[in-house]
Design an enzyme around this catalytic site. Structure first.
Site, PDB file in Angstrom:
ATOM      1  N   ILE A  96       0.885  -1.176   0.000  1.00 21.36           N
ATOM      2  CA  ILE A  96       0.000   0.000   0.000  1.00 21.36           C
ATOM      3  C   ILE A  96       0.920   1.223   0.000  1.00 21.36           C
ATOM      4  O   ILE A  96       1.652   1.461   0.964  1.00 21.36           O
ATOM      5  CB  ILE A  96      -1.003  -0.029   1.183  1.00 21.36           C
ATOM      6  CG1 ILE A  96      -1.882   1.224   1.224  1.00 21.36           C
ATOM      7  CG2 ILE A  96      -0.326  -0.270   2.522  1.00 21.36           C
ATOM      8  CD1 ILE A  96      -3.088   1.111   2.153  1.00 21.36           C
ATOM      9  N   TYR A  97       0.927   1.907  -1.113  1.00 17.11           N
ATOM     10  CA  TYR A  97       1.869   3.024  -1.280  1.00 17.11           C
ATOM     11  C   TYR A  97       1.177   4.225  -1.913  1.00 17.11           C
ATOM     12  O   TYR A  97       0.477   4.091  -2.915  1.00 17.11           O
ATOM     13  CB  TYR A  97       3.032   2.621  -2.209  1.00 17.11           C
ATOM     14  CG  TYR A  97       4.022   1.708  -1.531  1.00 17.11           C
ATOM     15  CD1 TYR A  97       5.148   2.216  -0.885  1.00 17.11           C
ATOM     16  CD2 TYR A  97       3.832   0.332  -1.519  1.00 17.11           C
ATOM     17  CE1 TYR A  97       6.049   1.381  -0.245  1.00 17.11           C
ATOM     18  CE2 TYR A  97       4.732  -0.517  -0.877  1.00 17.11           C
ATOM     19  CZ  TYR A  97       5.833   0.026  -0.250  1.00 17.11           C
ATOM     20  OH  TYR A  97       6.725  -0.804   0.386  1.00 17.11           O
ATOM     21  N   GLY A 108      -3.996   7.543   1.428  1.00 16.81           N
ATOM     22  CA  GLY A 108      -3.738   6.273   2.122  1.00 16.81           C
ATOM     23  C   GLY A 108      -5.047   5.699   2.646  1.00 16.81           C
ATOM     24  O   GLY A 108      -5.303   4.493   2.520  1.00 16.81           O
ATOM     25  N   ASN A 135       9.168   1.060  10.478  1.00 16.24           N
ATOM     26  CA  ASN A 135       8.344   1.967   9.670  1.00 16.24           C
ATOM     27  C   ASN A 135       7.248   2.573  10.558  1.00 16.24           C
ATOM     28  O   ASN A 135       6.058   2.271  10.451  1.00 16.24           O
ATOM     29  CB  ASN A 135       7.743   1.208   8.472  1.00 16.24           C
ATOM     30  CG  ASN A 135       7.106   2.133   7.449  1.00 16.24           C
ATOM     31  OD1 ASN A 135       6.959   3.333   7.691  1.00 16.24           O
ATOM     32  ND2 ASN A 135       6.706   1.583   6.317  1.00 16.24           N
ATOM     33  N   TYR A 142      -1.626   2.302  10.327  1.00 14.00           N
ATOM     34  CA  TYR A 142      -2.392   1.051  10.452  1.00 14.00           C
ATOM     35  C   TYR A 142      -3.155   0.995  11.780  1.00 14.00           C
ATOM     36  O   TYR A 142      -4.303   0.570  11.822  1.00 14.00           O
ATOM     37  CB  TYR A 142      -1.469  -0.168  10.329  1.00 14.00           C
ATOM     38  CG  TYR A 142      -0.791  -0.286   8.986  1.00 14.00           C
ATOM     39  CD1 TYR A 142      -1.486  -0.007   7.806  1.00 14.00           C
ATOM     40  CD2 TYR A 142       0.545  -0.665   8.871  1.00 14.00           C
ATOM     41  CE1 TYR A 142      -0.865  -0.099   6.568  1.00 14.00           C
ATOM     42  CE2 TYR A 142       1.166  -0.765   7.637  1.00 14.00           C
ATOM     43  CZ  TYR A 142       0.461  -0.483   6.491  1.00 14.00           C
ATOM     44  OH  TYR A 142       1.070  -0.575   5.267  1.00 14.00           O
ATOM     45  N   LYS A 144      -4.255   3.461  13.457  1.00 15.89           N
ATOM     46  CA  LYS A 144      -5.384   4.384  13.306  1.00 15.89           C
ATOM     47  C   LYS A 144      -6.539   3.728  12.548  1.00 15.89           C
ATOM     48  O   LYS A 144      -7.703   4.072  12.723  1.00 15.89           O
ATOM     49  CB  LYS A 144      -4.896   5.627  12.558  1.00 15.89           C
ATOM     50  CG  LYS A 144      -5.854   6.762  12.615  1.00 15.89           C
ATOM     51  CD  LYS A 144      -5.141   8.093  12.583  1.00 15.89           C
ATOM     52  CE  LYS A 144      -6.092   9.150  13.084  1.00 15.89           C
ATOM     53  NZ  LYS A 144      -5.467  10.404  13.347  1.00 15.89           N
TER      54      LYS A 144
HETATM   55  C1  COA Z   1       1.437   4.927   5.000  1.00 19.09           C
HETATM   56  C2  COA Z   1       0.707   5.664   3.878  1.00 19.09           C
HETATM   57  C3  COA Z   1       0.056   4.643   2.916  1.00 19.09           C
HETATM   58  C4  COA Z   1      -0.392   6.558   4.502  1.00 19.09           C
HETATM   59  O1  COA Z   1      -1.016   7.274   3.451  1.00 19.09           O
HETATM   60  P1  COA Z   1      -1.235   8.859   3.555  1.00 19.09           P
HETATM   61  O2  COA Z   1      -1.938   9.265   2.307  1.00 19.09           O
HETATM   62  O3  COA Z   1       0.057   9.512   3.852  1.00 19.09           O
HETATM   63  O4  COA Z   1      -2.168   8.949   4.850  1.00 19.09           O
HETATM   64  P2  COA Z   1      -3.556   9.733   4.958  1.00 19.09           P
HETATM   65  O5  COA Z   1      -3.349  11.146   4.561  1.00 19.09           O
HETATM   66  O6  COA Z   1      -4.620   8.970   4.228  1.00 19.09           O
HETATM   67  O7  COA Z   1      -3.823   9.646   6.530  1.00 19.09           O
HETATM   68  C5  COA Z   1      -4.853   8.859   7.030  1.00 19.09           C
HETATM   69  C6  COA Z   1      -4.926   8.999   8.516  1.00 19.09           C
HETATM   70  O8  COA Z   1      -3.767   8.422   9.090  1.00 19.09           O
HETATM   71  C7  COA Z   1      -3.078   9.415   9.830  1.00 19.09           C
HETATM   72  N1  COA Z   1      -1.653   9.287   9.603  1.00 19.09           N
HETATM   73  C8  COA Z   1      -1.017   9.151   8.431  1.00 19.09           C
HETATM   74  N2  COA Z   1       0.311   9.132   8.637  1.00 19.09           N
HETATM   75  C9  COA Z   1       0.468   9.290   9.992  1.00 19.09           C
HETATM   76  C10 COA Z   1       1.593   9.398  10.844  1.00 19.09           C
HETATM   77  N3  COA Z   1       2.824   9.359  10.373  1.00 19.09           N
HETATM   78  N4  COA Z   1       1.390   9.554  12.165  1.00 19.09           N
HETATM   79  C11 COA Z   1       0.144   9.607  12.688  1.00 19.09           C
HETATM   80  N5  COA Z   1      -0.963   9.525  11.928  1.00 19.09           N
HETATM   81  C12 COA Z   1      -0.787   9.389  10.610  1.00 19.09           C
HETATM   82  C13 COA Z   1      -3.550  10.758   9.312  1.00 19.09           C
HETATM   83  O9  COA Z   1      -3.458  11.755  10.288  1.00 19.09           O
HETATM   84  C14 COA Z   1      -4.969  10.460   8.931  1.00 19.09           C
HETATM   85  O10 COA Z   1      -5.795  10.551  10.075  1.00 19.09           O
HETATM   86  P3  COA Z   1      -7.208  11.305  10.006  1.00 19.09           P
HETATM   87  O11 COA Z   1      -8.030  10.479   9.042  1.00 19.09           O
HETATM   88  O12 COA Z   1      -7.713  11.248  11.395  1.00 19.09           O
HETATM   89  O13 COA Z   1      -6.896  12.669   9.508  1.00 19.09           O
HETATM   90  C15 COA Z   1       1.662   6.606   3.065  1.00 19.09           C
HETATM   91  O14 COA Z   1       2.215   7.562   3.944  1.00 19.09           O
HETATM   92  C16 COA Z   1       2.758   5.888   2.333  1.00 19.09           C
HETATM   93  O15 COA Z   1       2.569   5.456   1.195  1.00 19.09           O
HETATM   94  N6  COA Z   1       3.939   5.785   2.967  1.00 19.09           N
HETATM   95  C17 COA Z   1       5.093   5.227   2.340  1.00 19.09           C
HETATM   96  C18 COA Z   1       4.927   3.798   1.972  1.00 19.09           C
HETATM   97  C19 COA Z   1       4.731   2.896   3.151  1.00 19.09           C
HETATM   98  O16 COA Z   1       5.351   2.999   4.198  1.00 19.09           O
HETATM   99  N7  COA Z   1       3.832   1.929   2.901  1.00 19.09           N
HETATM  100  C20 COA Z   1       3.564   0.901   3.864  1.00 19.09           C
HETATM  101  C21 COA Z   1       4.540  -0.216   3.670  1.00 19.09           C
HETATM  102  S1  COA Z   1       4.169  -1.523   4.786  1.00 19.09           S
END
Ligand code: COA
Length: 175
Positions: A96-97, A108, A135, A142, A144
């Site tokens: 999931i990226y 995300g 990570n 997750y 959350k």
């Molecule tokens: C992890 C990932 C998929 C999250 O997607 P994102 O688009 O950045 O996250 P969102 O904007 O949809 O956030 C969703 C919720 O999670 C929370 N959240 C996201 N990142 C967070 C963090 N670092 N710390 C705390 N909360 C977080 C947001 O605050 C949001 O909460 P809300 O709905 O109450 O506002 C994205 O950051 C990503 O692709 N990261 C790099 C790849 C990765 O690590 N993938 C997983 C491999 S196992």
């Protein structure tokens, strides 16, 4: 913001490989040695391996477009395509990226909701995934989303053995 999902087909192979390598590097290169990263990218995103995954009936990739721009992807596994557990009642989110430029804008959650919708349609009891123990950002995301840690497994990043947490989210089945 116009969001569209598209299930990947074999013609997406090259784009999928580029997106996979780019998002993986952007996420992990600052925490790993260049040689381990290079070895991992070559092995995990080998074109033949990805072709096999795209053809596997138990794996599905989705591209997410935001205003027609490719901005993230999802890889879901059932049954024997899973990397662990292999429970027919479960759906694995293997990847999931969100691309760097679109992170933190809710995409995300859009990807996660897509996985949950599919798991519900398939009447799965739970979703699980593996996430590198270092990570922190993804682990918080997750948690959350209702995931909790149920175990660990190890994997190799090049020559370095690393530990993944296995996390699970229970689904509430209607009826
Ligand atoms: C992890 C990932 C998929 C999250 O997607 P994102 O688009 O950045 O996250 P969102 O904007 O949809 O956030 C969703 C919720 O999670 C929370 N959240 C996201 N990142 C967070 C963090 N670092 N710390 C705390 N909360 C977080 C947001 O605050 C949001 O909460 P809300 O709905 O109450 O506002 C994205 O950051 C990503 O692709 N990261 C790099 C790849 C990765 O690590 N993938 C997983 C491999 S196992």
């Amino acid at each position: 913001m116009k969001l569209i999902f598209r299930e990947c087909v074999i013609d997406d192979l090259v784009t999928l490989r580029e997106l996979s390598c780019k998002t993986y590097s952007d996420t992990f290169e600052h925490m790993n040695t260049p040689s381990n990263m290079k070895a991992y990218l070559e092995q995990a995103y080998d074109i033949g391996k990805l072709r096999g995954e795209l053809s596997n009936i138990n794996s599905t990739f989705y591209f997410l477009y935001n205003d027609e721009k490719l901005s993230g992807y999802l890889k879901l596994n059932e049954h024997k395509a899973q990397t662990d557990i292999y429970d027919p009642q479960s759906l694995e989110i293997e990847r999931i990226y969100v691309t760097k430029e679109f992170q933190g804008r809710g995409l995300g959650s859009v990807l996660m909701n897509k996985a949950i919708d599919i798991a519900n349609i398939q009447e799965k009891s739970y979703i699980w995934l593996g996430v590198w123990e270092k990570n922190d950002k993804a682990i918080l995301f997750y948690k959350k989303n209702g995931f909790y840690v149920i175990g660990k497994h190890s994997f190799f990043m090049g020559e370095e053995e690393q530990t993944d947490f296995i996390m699970r989210k229970d689904l509430i089945l209607s009826n």
